[in-house]
Scaffold this active site. Structure first.
Site, PDB file in Angstrom:
ATOM      1  N   SER A  42       0.829  -1.202   0.000  1.00 55.05           N
ATOM      2  CA  SER A  42       0.000   0.000   0.000  1.00 55.05           C
ATOM      3  C   SER A  42       0.869   1.260   0.000  1.00 55.05           C
ATOM      4  O   SER A  42       1.741   1.402  -0.846  1.00 55.05           O
ATOM      5  CB  SER A  42      -0.959  -0.033   1.198  1.00 55.05           C
ATOM      6  OG  SER A  42      -1.976   0.925   1.052  1.00 55.05           O
ATOM      7  N   ASP A 179      -5.887  -3.291  -2.582  1.00 54.62           N
ATOM      8  CA  ASP A 179      -4.805  -3.081  -1.613  1.00 54.62           C
ATOM      9  C   ASP A 179      -4.234  -4.390  -1.071  1.00 54.62           C
ATOM     10  O   ASP A 179      -4.972  -5.259  -0.595  1.00 54.62           O
ATOM     11  CB  ASP A 179      -5.352  -2.236  -0.454  1.00 54.62           C
ATOM     12  CG  ASP A 179      -4.263  -1.585   0.360  1.00 54.62           C
ATOM     13  OD1 ASP A 179      -3.434  -2.320   0.937  1.00 54.62           O
ATOM     14  OD2 ASP A 179      -4.238  -0.344   0.432  1.00 54.62           O
TER      15      ASP A 179
END
Length: 437
Positions: A42, A179
């Site tokens: 991320s 993500d």
């Protein structure tokens, strides 16, 4: 400092909390840490890419200019995000509207990455680079290093790794990605076999953390020592604070500062101090401490004396990471006293400098009130906390009525009792220093 050992760096996900990782990077550079591989999930992937690229100034300036509108396109509803002191309710309502339309549009983030990411530099770097994302289409994690990412498509994979679940999924070759934090927010597993020494940076982000056997690795774990804000709380102020915190927490992790809460340079200043304020705790002072609470060092087995000793020592030990001795006790007491007085935490201090700040607080306190004979009569003082810290700070004052109140503070508020005791020690040392001149 030059360190000949090679390290791998793991950068965790956490949205706006990721500014902390830039502070970590700054400290690692100053410490001369040789980094051979960086992996991230991320925002850790985004920071990791610029770290491998070697452009600290770009990263620093980017974070200090980040706002939600530079990450997410909310359309007309995004106008609300330009207001300062935005409430959480306003943010959530705006996000809800975006989700109802299929997820938040991160076109601004994509445009930003094309400005700051230099794929050529990253591919030519001596530092290896890996990221984690998750394929919704195949429903499996994707752990991938730079050599396996098709040329010209790095930013697509960075967006895939940082595609927060509320964002519109990133499409790569007709496959949908989100993500990597939903699979592994701190991807230690990617690096265990690549680097013996591992620096893990945990920003307390949301996501799954996989358990990994690191018994064959040397681990340096760096975690935020205070709250970094909300995941989508992008602002110049919070970014600067988080960068600063990451920097100081990293210095502590590498043993460059001591202290549990404060960042204290342990330069043996206690032996060099002219006024002897910062000396280690001495045996004769321990005897006075017992008397301070109406006890005797050789006869301290009463329930009250034992209770006071237990509570104070238990609190002091929480501020000591190594051995309990005269030096570490003074350090911990100085920290506790500083914390009780609200002295600014995020900066480097010598022990003597921290003591000077405590003395300044006392001088300011005296200006507010000229008489504080009774801590329960606080109408003339600006703070009950300071009244407790500065209550009857005379190590030689052992009248029964004052001792009773000291015991009451020790049993009910041990942290403030330690602060009061420490300040009393400081004043006693000052008096002794003057008397010996």
């Amino acid at each position: 400092m030059m360190n000949n050992e090679k390290y791998g760096v793991v950068l965790g996900g956490g949205g706006a909390k990721g500014a902390y990782e830039i502070g970590v990077w700054k400290a690692l550079s100053e410490l001369g840490i040789y980094v051979e591989v960086v992996v991230g999930t991320s925002v850790g992937a985004l920071n990791g890419a610029i770290m491998v690229q070697g452009d600290f100034d770009i990263a620093y300036n980017m974070w200090n200019d980040l706002t939600m509108s530079k990450i997410i396109n909310f359309g007309q509803e995004g106008d609300v995000l330009t207001h300062k002191n935005l409430s959480l309710v306003s943010i959530m309502n705006t996000i809800k509207s975006s989700l109802l339309s299929g997820g938040m549009d991160v076109t601004p983030l994509k445009e930003l990455l094309y400005k700051v990411i230099d794929e050529k530099k990253i591919r030519e770097s001596k530092i290896d680079f890996g990221i984690v994302t998750f394929s919704l289409t195949d429903f499996k994690p994707i752990n991938i290093f730079i050599k396996d990412i098709p040329e010209g498509r790095l930013i697509e994979y960075l967006l895939a790794s940082s595609c927060f679940p509320t964002f519109k999924p990133q499409i790569i070759d007709e496959k949908r990605y989100v993500d990597g934090g939903i699979y592994d927010n701190i991807p230690i597993s990617l690096i265990c076999e690549k680097s013996k020494n591992i620096i893990i940076v945990d920003v307390s982000g949301l996501g799954r953390i996989k358990k990994v056997d690191t018994s064959n690795n040397k681990i340096i774990y760096i975690k935020n020592s205070e709250y970094l804000g909300r995941t989508l709380q992008f602002s110049e102020e919070s970014s600067k604070n988080n960068i600063e915190l990451g920097y100081f927490d990293t210095l502590r992790a590498f043993g460059k500062t001591i202290g549990k809460q404060y960042y204290i340079v342990d330069c043996e200043i206690c032996k060099e101090s002219k006024n002897k304020f910062a000396n280690d705790l001495e045996e004769k002072e321990i005897e006075k401490i017992y008397a301070f609470y109406g006890s005797n060092i050789n006869e301290s087995n009463s329930n009250i004396a034992s209770g006071v000793k237990f509570r104070l020592l238990r609190k002091i030990r929480k501020y000591i990471t190594g051995e309990l001795n005269g030096h570490s006790v003074i350090i911990s007491m100085a920290e506790i006293c500083s914390e009780c007085l609200g002295i600014h935490r995020i900066q480097i201090y010598s022990l003597e400098q921290l003591i000077e700040e405590i003395m300044k607080e006392f001088e300011n306190y005296k200006k507010v009130t000229l008489e504080t004979n009774n801590i329960f009569s606080i109408s003339k003082v600006d703070s009950l906390n300071k009244a407790l810290v500065f209550y009857e700070p005379d190590l030689n004052e052992v009248s029964p009525s004052i001792i009773k109140k000291r015991i009451l503070i020790a049993l009910s508020q041990p942290k403030y009792a330690i602060a009061n005791l420490f300040f009393s020690l400081l004043l006693n040392r000052k008096l002794n220093s003057v008397a010996n001149k």
